[in-house]
Design a protein around this motif. Structure first.
Motif, PDB file in Angstrom:
ATOM      1  N   ASP A 172      19.660 -15.986 -16.567  1.00 31.09           N
ATOM      2  CA  ASP A 172      20.127 -14.639 -16.234  1.00 31.09           C
ATOM      3  C   ASP A 172      21.642 -14.517 -16.139  1.00 31.09           C
ATOM      4  O   ASP A 172      22.347 -15.504 -15.909  1.00 31.09           O
ATOM      5  N   LEU A 173      22.082 -13.252 -16.267  1.00 32.39           N
ATOM      6  CA  LEU A 173      23.390 -12.873 -15.749  1.00 32.39           C
ATOM      7  C   LEU A 173      23.135 -11.980 -14.538  1.00 32.39           C
ATOM      8  O   LEU A 173      22.049 -11.424 -14.373  1.00 32.39           O
ATOM      9  N   VAL A 174      24.136 -11.857 -13.686  1.00 31.55           N
ATOM     10  CA  VAL A 174      23.966 -11.150 -12.408  1.00 31.55           C
ATOM     11  C   VAL A 174      24.911  -9.958 -12.337  1.00 31.55           C
ATOM     12  O   VAL A 174      26.098 -10.071 -12.645  1.00 31.55           O
ATOM     13  N   ASP A 175      24.367  -8.815 -11.948  1.00 33.21           N
ATOM     14  CA  ASP A 175      25.141  -7.605 -11.687  1.00 33.21           C
ATOM     15  C   ASP A 175      25.237  -7.462 -10.169  1.00 33.21           C
ATOM     16  O   ASP A 175      24.261  -7.139  -9.503  1.00 33.21           O
ATOM     17  N   HIS A 176      26.434  -7.734  -9.618  1.00 33.74           N
ATOM     18  CA  HIS A 176      26.615  -7.701  -8.165  1.00 33.74           C
ATOM     19  C   HIS A 176      27.943  -7.023  -7.847  1.00 33.74           C
ATOM     20  O   HIS A 176      28.991  -7.661  -7.807  1.00 33.74           O
ATOM     21  N   ILE A 222      19.454 -11.093 -22.925  1.00 34.38           N
ATOM     22  CA  ILE A 222      19.643 -11.787 -21.663  1.00 34.38           C
ATOM     23  C   ILE A 222      19.095 -10.911 -20.536  1.00 34.38           C
ATOM     24  O   ILE A 222      19.277  -9.692 -20.546  1.00 34.38           O
ATOM     25  N   LYS A 223      18.441 -11.532 -19.561  1.00 33.60           N
ATOM     26  CA  LYS A 223      17.939 -10.795 -18.398  1.00 33.60           C
ATOM     27  C   LYS A 223      19.086 -10.512 -17.424  1.00 33.60           C
ATOM     28  O   LYS A 223      19.892 -11.394 -17.145  1.00 33.60           O
ATOM     29  N   ARG A 224      19.118  -9.281 -16.936  1.00 31.36           N
ATOM     30  CA  ARG A 224      20.115  -8.921 -15.925  1.00 31.36           C
ATOM     31  C   ARG A 224      19.453  -8.871 -14.553  1.00 31.36           C
ATOM     32  O   ARG A 224      18.426  -8.223 -14.368  1.00 31.36           O
ATOM     33  N   ARG A 225      20.073  -9.548 -13.599  1.00 35.30           N
ATOM     34  CA  ARG A 225      19.592  -9.606 -12.221  1.00 35.30           C
ATOM     35  C   ARG A 225      20.496  -8.718 -11.369  1.00 35.30           C
ATOM     36  O   ARG A 225      21.677  -9.010 -11.180  1.00 35.30           O
ATOM     37  N   VAL A 226      19.966  -7.619 -10.839  1.00 37.35           N
ATOM     38  CA  VAL A 226      20.754  -6.682 -10.048  1.00 37.35           C
ATOM     39  C   VAL A 226      20.709  -7.058  -8.572  1.00 37.35           C
ATOM     40  O   VAL A 226      19.631  -7.269  -8.009  1.00 37.35           O
ATOM     41  N   MET A 227      21.886  -7.129  -7.956  1.00 42.06           N
ATOM     42  CA  MET A 227      22.014  -7.388  -6.521  1.00 42.06           C
ATOM     43  C   MET A 227      22.510  -6.111  -5.846  1.00 42.06           C
ATOM     44  O   MET A 227      23.426  -5.442  -6.337  1.00 42.06           O
TER      45      MET A 227
END
Length: 301
Positions: free
Chosen positions: A166-170, A112-117
């Motif tokens: 994606d999943l999001v890292d925030h 899974i792609k991780r999207r960093v905020m």
């Protein structure tokens, strides 16, 4: 509900845990949390949303996560790894709902792609997106490698596929919290880099491979990074990310992120390695004794 258990490690995550769990409840009601002594409302909030929570004393991430795998109360076909400050996008949730039960038997893992905020900004450049992480795998066919830092899931067998969404890292904590956390990360990073050179202990690890999976490639590059002279490698790495990989396109937030995470943090790691050599030299046993005395960390465990 899908036949999957999500395992999450927590410590004082009341700012994030509800957001994380509510995004997961769209495809599973089997959430297992391994908490390491939270003093805020983390456990209360998690249990109110139906998660099962157990307590376990913290040693390091890999030990804690493998404890979660071993003691998982749900006998599901699939496992998923999530951090408390992450959440699943609705599109990914729908993708999991549509595809998980139809996955061919030869597939044992899903990337899974991780999207960093960072400061509410999606960090899309500087080689930080897409970052593919093995986050879903068949129960019994994977463990968390027992490195001190950058722990990956290691599959025993089978093929893998990539999910589309994606999943999001925030993380919602302030910058002081972030820098303090990375100061602690730096100690683990020092141990990981020194272990490449001194081999303090053998452990089940991802095979370093330049043209392999993302975690194999990252492990390969980390081994190469460990051989570059101290204090030069953070400079090269920052310019690679910020200039060559267009990190400057992420604006002010990108400047802060790539400088702090790509230069400051890695310079701090090198400074801590220099401190080890300055204090006790380069003898393997002396280094092990130093970490046991200064940080209470047994490098052979």
């Amino acid at each position: 509900m899908q036949d999957i258990t999500v395992i999450i490690l927590t410590f004082n995550e009341e700012k994030h845990i509800e957001r994380c769990l509510k995004s997961l409840l769209t495809f599973t009601d089997k959430i297992f949390i391994v908490d390491s002594g939270s003093t805020d409302k983390t456990v209360e909030l998690a249990e109110s949303l139906g998660a099962k929570v157990t307590q376990n004393q913290w040693v390091n991430y890999a030990t804690q996560f493998n404890h979660g795998i071993k003691n998982n109360p749900y006998q599901t076909k699939w496992l998923m790894r999530m951090d408390a400050d992450e959440y699943v996008l609705p599109e990914l949730s729908e993708e999991i709902n549509q595809s998980l039960h139809n996955t061919p038997a030869e597939i044992s893992g899903m990337y899974i792609k991780r999207r960093v905020m960072f400061f509410d900004k999606w960090i899309r450049h500087g080689s930080y997106y897409p970052m593919w992480l093995l986050r879903i795998w068949r129960n019994g066919q994977g463990i968390c490698e027992e490195s001190w830092m950058d722990e990956h899931i290691k599959l025993f067998e089978g093929k893998t596929i990539q999910m589309k969404y994606d999943l999001v890292d925030h993380n919602l904590n302030n910058l002081t919290w972030w820098t303090q956390k990375h100061n602690l990360y730096a100690i683990r990073e020092v141990i990981d880099l020194l272990n490449i050179k001194y081999n303090f202990r053998d452990f089940e690890a991802v095979e370093p491979k330049l043209f392999g999976t993302q975690e194999q490639r990252k492990r390969y590059l980390k081994v190469k990074y460990a051989s570059v002279p101290l204090f030069t490698r953070p400079v090269f790495y920052f310019f690679y990310r910020y200039i060559f990989r267009l990190g400057f396109l992420d604006g002010k937030q990108g400047l802060m992120w790539h400088f702090l995470q790509g230069f400051w943090y890695r310079f701090l790691v090198d400074a801590k390695i220099y401190e080890v050599y300055h204090r006790v030299g380069r003898d393997k046993q002396a280094i092990k004794d130093f970490f046991k005395t200064e940080y209470g960390k047994d490098l052979e465990k």
